[in-house]
Design a protein around this motif. Sequence first.
Motif, PDB file in Angstrom:
ATOM      1  N   SER A   1      42.424  49.414  40.724  1.00  0.00           N
ATOM      2  CA  SER A   1      42.156  49.511  42.185  1.00  0.00           C
ATOM      3  C   SER A   1      42.913  50.502  42.805  1.00  0.00           C
ATOM      4  N   ILE A   2      43.999  50.620  42.364  1.00  0.00           N
ATOM      5  CA  ILE A   2      44.702  52.140  43.027  1.00  0.00           C
ATOM      6  C   ILE A   2      43.933  53.239  42.771  1.00  0.00           C
ATOM      7  N   VAL A   3      43.486  53.396  41.546  1.00  0.00           N
ATOM      8  CA  VAL A   3      42.816  54.544  41.019  1.00  0.00           C
ATOM      9  C   VAL A   3      41.424  54.711  41.824  1.00  0.00           C
ATOM     10  N   GLN A   4      40.718  53.640  41.850  1.00  0.00           N
ATOM     11  CA  GLN A   4      39.341  53.894  42.445  1.00  0.00           C
ATOM     12  C   GLN A   4      39.756  53.795  44.279  1.00  0.00           C
ATOM     13  N   ARG A   5      40.761  53.240  44.583  1.00  0.00           N
ATOM     14  CA  ARG A   5      41.005  53.548  46.140  1.00  0.00           C
ATOM     15  C   ARG A   5      41.422  55.216  46.401  1.00  0.00           C
ATOM     16  N   ALA A   6      42.265  55.822  45.416  1.00  0.00           N
ATOM     17  CA  ALA A   6      42.473  57.209  45.473  1.00  0.00           C
ATOM     18  C   ALA A   6      41.427  57.988  45.409  1.00  0.00           C
ATOM     19  N   ALA A   7      40.348  57.655  44.573  1.00  0.00           N
ATOM     20  CA  ALA A   7      39.222  58.318  44.302  1.00  0.00           C
ATOM     21  C   ALA A   7      38.289  58.108  45.377  1.00  0.00           C
ATOM     22  N   GLY A   8      38.357  57.191  46.106  1.00  0.00           N
ATOM     23  CA  GLY A   8      37.406  56.652  47.260  1.00  0.00           C
ATOM     24  C   GLY A   8      36.145  56.097  46.900  1.00  0.00           C
ATOM     25  N   THR A   9      36.050  55.333  45.805  1.00  0.00           N
ATOM     26  CA  THR A   9      34.815  54.697  45.265  1.00  0.00           C
ATOM     27  C   THR A   9      35.032  53.277  45.775  1.00  0.00           C
TER      28      THR A   9
ATOM     29  N   VAL B   1      40.635  48.492  47.812  1.00  0.00           N
ATOM     30  CA  VAL B   1      41.699  47.740  46.650  1.00  0.00           C
ATOM     31  C   VAL B   1      41.234  46.357  46.542  1.00  0.00           C
ATOM     32  N   VAL B   2      40.529  45.488  47.541  1.00  0.00           N
ATOM     33  CA  VAL B   2      40.214  44.439  47.775  1.00  0.00           C
ATOM     34  C   VAL B   2      38.902  44.478  46.859  1.00  0.00           C
ATOM     35  N   GLN B   3      37.796  45.305  46.962  1.00  0.00           N
ATOM     36  CA  GLN B   3      36.843  45.187  46.395  1.00  0.00           C
ATOM     37  C   GLN B   3      36.843  45.525  44.877  1.00  0.00           C
ATOM     38  N   SER B   4      37.672  46.295  44.514  1.00  0.00           N
ATOM     39  CA  SER B   4      37.965  46.644  43.036  1.00  0.00           C
ATOM     40  C   SER B   4      38.546  45.246  42.374  1.00  0.00           C
ATOM     41  N   CYS B   5      39.653  44.905  43.087  1.00  0.00           N
ATOM     42  CA  CYS B   5      40.112  43.559  42.488  1.00  0.00           C
ATOM     43  C   CYS B   5      39.155  42.417  42.343  1.00  0.00           C
ATOM     44  N   ILE B   6      38.368  42.182  43.207  1.00  0.00           N
ATOM     45  CA  ILE B   6      37.447  41.190  43.128  1.00  0.00           C
ATOM     46  C   ILE B   6      36.649  41.407  42.038  1.00  0.00           C
ATOM     47  N   GLU B   7      36.097  42.686  41.867  1.00  0.00           N
ATOM     48  CA  GLU B   7      35.179  43.219  40.905  1.00  0.00           C
ATOM     49  C   GLU B   7      35.786  42.674  39.618  1.00  0.00           C
ATOM     50  N   SER B   8      36.918  43.204  39.512  1.00  0.00           N
ATOM     51  CA  SER B   8      37.670  43.056  38.083  1.00  0.00           C
ATOM     52  C   SER B   8      38.128  41.419  37.725  1.00  0.00           C
ATOM     53  N   GLY B   9      38.343  40.770  38.688  1.00  0.00           N
ATOM     54  CA  GLY B   9      38.580  39.203  38.606  1.00  0.00           C
ATOM     55  C   GLY B   9      37.214  38.602  38.367  1.00  0.00           C
ATOM     56  N   VAL B  10      36.072  38.779  38.932  1.00  0.00           N
ATOM     57  CA  VAL B  10      34.832  38.507  38.454  1.00  0.00           C
ATOM     58  C   VAL B  10      34.632  38.730  37.033  1.00  0.00           C
TER      59      VAL B  10
END
Length: 268
Positions: A70-78, A81-90
Amino acid sequence: MRGPDDDRHRELIATSISIIDENSILYPQITRNGNDFLPKELSTRLAGDIVVACGVTFCVSPFLSMIDKSIVQRAAGTHTVVQSCIESGVSLIRNPYNYVKSPMFLMMWGVYAATYSTANCLKTIVEYQGNKSSFNNANNDVSSSTTGTGAFTVFALTTVVNSTSTMIKDKFYAARFGTNTAAKLPLITYGLWGLRDCMVIGSSFILPEYTSKYLQDNTDLDHRTALQISQLACPLATQVVAGPTQLLGLDIYNRPLHDLTFKAAAIE
């Protein structure tokens, strides 16, 4: 007839046996077999250190990999943090087997398993060497220089293992989840990540010892409580500096500024 020399001889033998028996009780040696590379007790402790390190880090690595991604994707702007964590959790919930065999998880687990196995094993070896020094020392006192050398050895070798494995993992994450996937990592990014690793390792394995001593000297806390507080507080406090350092390295990778002037790059 028995002469005075015989009596003195018997007294010396009795005294020697008494000293040997006393030392064997006070300073028992670690048993080892002639064909063993390591003493049995030491090898058992080292094996336990590795098993515990691998087991504990396996349990926490799914969550650490989610956060790092989530940190890497947040830094990339894609993603946020919440969206990335939810996606990985699912993804973890739907197919945990595929998740734990993915490179994202295995690299994260490898970093922390290697780091904590190295740190725990080195501490055990240093303690064992200290006990050997105590056995050979009549005062049963390990010198402070030996203790300091041992602490530095643990820090230096653990940092080497952690930095090497972390940079391999971070390079993969940046290329896999960042936006500038075709670019090579700049040297300054490696440097910033190396600085981050030194701060994290120092705050996890070295700084708590000094912080706990300070708490003991200035508060009513006992050693165990002071050490537990220090082991929790020091790594958290270090993240105030280590986190932005990692993000700065990612930002430099995702947004190369070599075509800009110094003033423009500073503004960016």
